[in-house]
Design a protein around this motif. Sequence first.
Motif, PDB file in Angstrom:
ATOM      1  N   TYR A   5       0.865  -1.171  -0.020  1.00  0.00           N
ATOM      2  CA  TYR A   5      -0.124   0.043   0.008  1.00  0.00           C
ATOM      3  C   TYR A   5       0.989   1.156  -0.148  1.00  0.00           C
ATOM      4  O   TYR A   5       2.161   1.060   0.654  1.00  0.00           O
ATOM      5  CB  TYR A   5      -0.895   0.013   1.319  1.00  0.00           C
ATOM      6  CG  TYR A   5      -1.784  -1.152   1.371  1.00  0.00           C
ATOM      7  CD1 TYR A   5      -2.000  -2.053   2.239  1.00  0.00           C
ATOM      8  CD2 TYR A   5      -2.873  -1.242   0.378  1.00  0.00           C
ATOM      9  CE1 TYR A   5      -2.628  -3.242   2.491  1.00  0.00           C
ATOM     10  CE2 TYR A   5      -3.759  -2.308   0.178  1.00  0.00           C
ATOM     11  CZ  TYR A   5      -3.724  -3.253   1.302  1.00  0.00           C
ATOM     12  OH  TYR A   5      -4.793  -4.170   1.428  1.00  0.00           O
ATOM     13  N   ILE A   7       1.020   5.034   1.401  1.00  0.00           N
ATOM     14  CA  ILE A   7       0.262   6.042   2.304  1.00  0.00           C
ATOM     15  C   ILE A   7       0.678   7.382   2.407  1.00  0.00           C
ATOM     16  O   ILE A   7       2.054   7.445   2.144  1.00  0.00           O
ATOM     17  CB  ILE A   7       0.745   5.250   3.801  1.00  0.00           C
ATOM     18  CG1 ILE A   7       0.566   3.654   3.708  1.00  0.00           C
ATOM     19  CG2 ILE A   7      -0.205   6.021   4.983  1.00  0.00           C
ATOM     20  CD1 ILE A   7      -1.068   3.247   3.763  1.00  0.00           C
ATOM     21  N   LEU A  24       5.655   3.795  10.074  1.00  0.00           N
ATOM     22  CA  LEU A  24       4.931   3.081   8.759  1.00  0.00           C
ATOM     23  C   LEU A  24       5.651   2.421   7.721  1.00  0.00           C
ATOM     24  O   LEU A  24       5.324   1.650   7.130  1.00  0.00           O
ATOM     25  CB  LEU A  24       3.957   4.136   8.201  1.00  0.00           C
ATOM     26  CG  LEU A  24       2.678   4.718   9.154  1.00  0.00           C
ATOM     27  CD1 LEU A  24       2.073   5.718   8.655  1.00  0.00           C
ATOM     28  CD2 LEU A  24       2.149   3.487   9.474  1.00  0.00           C
ATOM     29  N   PHE A  28       4.489  -0.858   5.350  1.00  0.00           N
ATOM     30  CA  PHE A  28       3.964  -0.582   3.948  1.00  0.00           C
ATOM     31  C   PHE A  28       4.997  -0.014   3.050  1.00  0.00           C
ATOM     32  O   PHE A  28       6.216   0.294   3.354  1.00  0.00           O
ATOM     33  CB  PHE A  28       2.999   0.597   4.038  1.00  0.00           C
ATOM     34  CG  PHE A  28       1.805   0.467   4.968  1.00  0.00           C
ATOM     35  CD1 PHE A  28       1.830   1.011   6.283  1.00  0.00           C
ATOM     36  CD2 PHE A  28       0.732  -0.390   4.747  1.00  0.00           C
ATOM     37  CE1 PHE A  28       0.959   0.945   7.185  1.00  0.00           C
ATOM     38  CE2 PHE A  28      -0.159  -0.690   5.633  1.00  0.00           C
ATOM     39  CZ  PHE A  28      -0.174  -0.113   6.963  1.00  0.00           C
ATOM     40  N   VAL A  31       5.632   5.301   1.934  1.00  0.00           N
ATOM     41  CA  VAL A  31       5.055   6.245   2.822  1.00  0.00           C
ATOM     42  C   VAL A  31       5.530   7.811   2.216  1.00  0.00           C
ATOM     43  O   VAL A  31       6.917   7.837   2.311  1.00  0.00           O
ATOM     44  CB  VAL A  31       5.482   6.126   4.249  1.00  0.00           C
ATOM     45  CG1 VAL A  31       4.864   7.083   5.195  1.00  0.00           C
ATOM     46  CG2 VAL A  31       5.043   4.647   4.736  1.00  0.00           C
ATOM     47  N   LEU A  51      -4.077   5.116   1.058  1.00  0.00           N
ATOM     48  CA  LEU A  51      -4.520   5.654   2.442  1.00  0.00           C
ATOM     49  C   LEU A  51      -3.853   7.278   2.540  1.00  0.00           C
ATOM     50  O   LEU A  51      -2.820   7.153   2.490  1.00  0.00           O
ATOM     51  CB  LEU A  51      -4.514   4.815   3.573  1.00  0.00           C
ATOM     52  CG  LEU A  51      -4.934   5.028   4.769  1.00  0.00           C
ATOM     53  CD1 LEU A  51      -5.549   3.902   5.529  1.00  0.00           C
ATOM     54  CD2 LEU A  51      -3.893   5.669   5.622  1.00  0.00           C
ATOM     55  N   LEU A 121      -4.997   1.602  10.536  1.00  0.00           N
ATOM     56  CA  LEU A 121      -4.852   1.906   9.284  1.00  0.00           C
ATOM     57  C   LEU A 121      -5.061   0.555   8.375  1.00  0.00           C
ATOM     58  O   LEU A 121      -5.597   0.421   7.169  1.00  0.00           O
ATOM     59  CB  LEU A 121      -3.350   2.107   9.018  1.00  0.00           C
ATOM     60  CG  LEU A 121      -2.991   3.505   9.466  1.00  0.00           C
ATOM     61  CD1 LEU A 121      -1.392   3.910   8.951  1.00  0.00           C
ATOM     62  CD2 LEU A 121      -3.954   4.686   9.253  1.00  0.00           C
ATOM     63  N   LEU A 125      -7.902   0.282   5.316  1.00  0.00           N
ATOM     64  CA  LEU A 125      -7.564  -0.379   4.173  1.00  0.00           C
ATOM     65  C   LEU A 125      -8.372  -1.589   3.739  1.00  0.00           C
ATOM     66  O   LEU A 125      -8.507  -1.755   2.491  1.00  0.00           O
ATOM     67  CB  LEU A 125      -5.947  -0.720   4.054  1.00  0.00           C
ATOM     68  CG  LEU A 125      -5.101   0.439   3.938  1.00  0.00           C
ATOM     69  CD1 LEU A 125      -3.589  -0.047   4.615  1.00  0.00           C
ATOM     70  CD2 LEU A 125      -5.023   1.289   2.725  1.00  0.00           C
TER      71      LEU A 125
END
Length: 458
Positions: A5, A7, A24, A28, A31, A51, A121, A125
């Motif tokens: 993902y 972010i 993060l 992920f 970021v 996100l 989070l 998601l």
Amino acid sequence: MKQPYKILVLDDNHDILIASRIFLKQHFAQVVTIQEPALLLTTLNSEHFDLLLLDMNFSRDTQSGEEGLFYLKQALKAQPELKVVMMTAYAALPLAVKAMQSGAANFIAKPWQNEQLLQTLQQALQQSSQYTSAQQNPTLRAASENTATIPLLGESPAMQQVLRTIEKVAATDANVLLLGESGTGKALVAQAIHQASKRTAAPFVSVDMGSLSTSLLESELFGHKKGAFTDAKSDYAGRFVEASGGTLLLDELANLALPQQAKLLTALQNRTVVPVGASQAVAVDIRLICATNENLYQAVTEGSFRQDLLYRINTVEIVLPPLRERKEDIPLLLDWYLEHYSQRYQRDALHISAADKRHLQSYDWPGNVRQLAHAVERAVVLAEANMLDFSQLQSSAQNAPATTASEQEADTEFFLEFVEEKTIRQALQYYQGNVSQAAKALGLTRGALYRRLEKYGL
């Protein structure tokens, strides 16, 4: 393994951006952080994100949340499929509901616990899908990954006893009370019990009772119905219902006020919850685990904790030993965290000398395993050669005078860091988690207070 993902984090506080990016990026694929709200639309129009973690209050308007709602609408207009999680130091339920009515996926109060942020989070998601297995459920997946990443390590008799108790209790649905100092691994034990239980394919839901204001707590636990209060135009299931079929961890339970203790006791006795604004009870099937670093028995004597609730939650009680009482486990922990952080930061051929291990084994580790992990991580990050430098920690251990247990407990009251942490806790409690007001009362900037919250793990 990082989740695929992308972010985006928007906050006008530089310290928050740094802290969120560092944490993060461990979980992920990408970021991105921005500090100026004016850059939001430009960023969203040039890149796709999964996100957005969005602050609700910026410099010109620090309490109403209207700025955050404005940028929330802008973000969803630019990318309609974007999941947005709002964050603020002003944990008010009507504001949270208003944000979710405007399209936010969820809401989190600052300062957060990292585990809580990650769980929030992941839920955002994945909220559009229904999951029925451990691999699919985002909450459970987070628990599984955490358990696999940071195992319960210990060959000492004290830890072996803990592991044997976990094995026995996991096969049952008995309520478990986890006691122990901060940093001893209570959350890891809760996850281990869940993973070894017959509920392993169902959700593992963790609630930090200390992070919720009184106004938020009942709705967060039991849910609310549409129309229950101003702007409540949608239903919210609550954590008990989310955890139904699985395990519910109530962490920092000693923070629960007496009126909420009574409602929790009723829910546990009846195995039902009544959402705020509802007249009908909802049946729940949970395995309850509670955790605290406070002395609940003393709290019962002082009248701040209900005795009947204590009896209800401690069918099985597990006391986690502090690291100073299982020093034979320190070399094992040092080796494991060295390998863990060496891989994370791609530092090869690092090692801890035998002399350093002896010194570290003689240190009392007041922050327990969490402090040890942070010390190794810091040493790995700052290492300039193959040897890790623990000189700062060693000097404090070597210079500390030998004291008895009772003397050490008494002397702790006068340690500057102890007094500072205690004062910050009291200020946050007094202002119900409002970081800006607490910072003002303490004579600190928001950034300075956030750095101290990170330092003390608050």
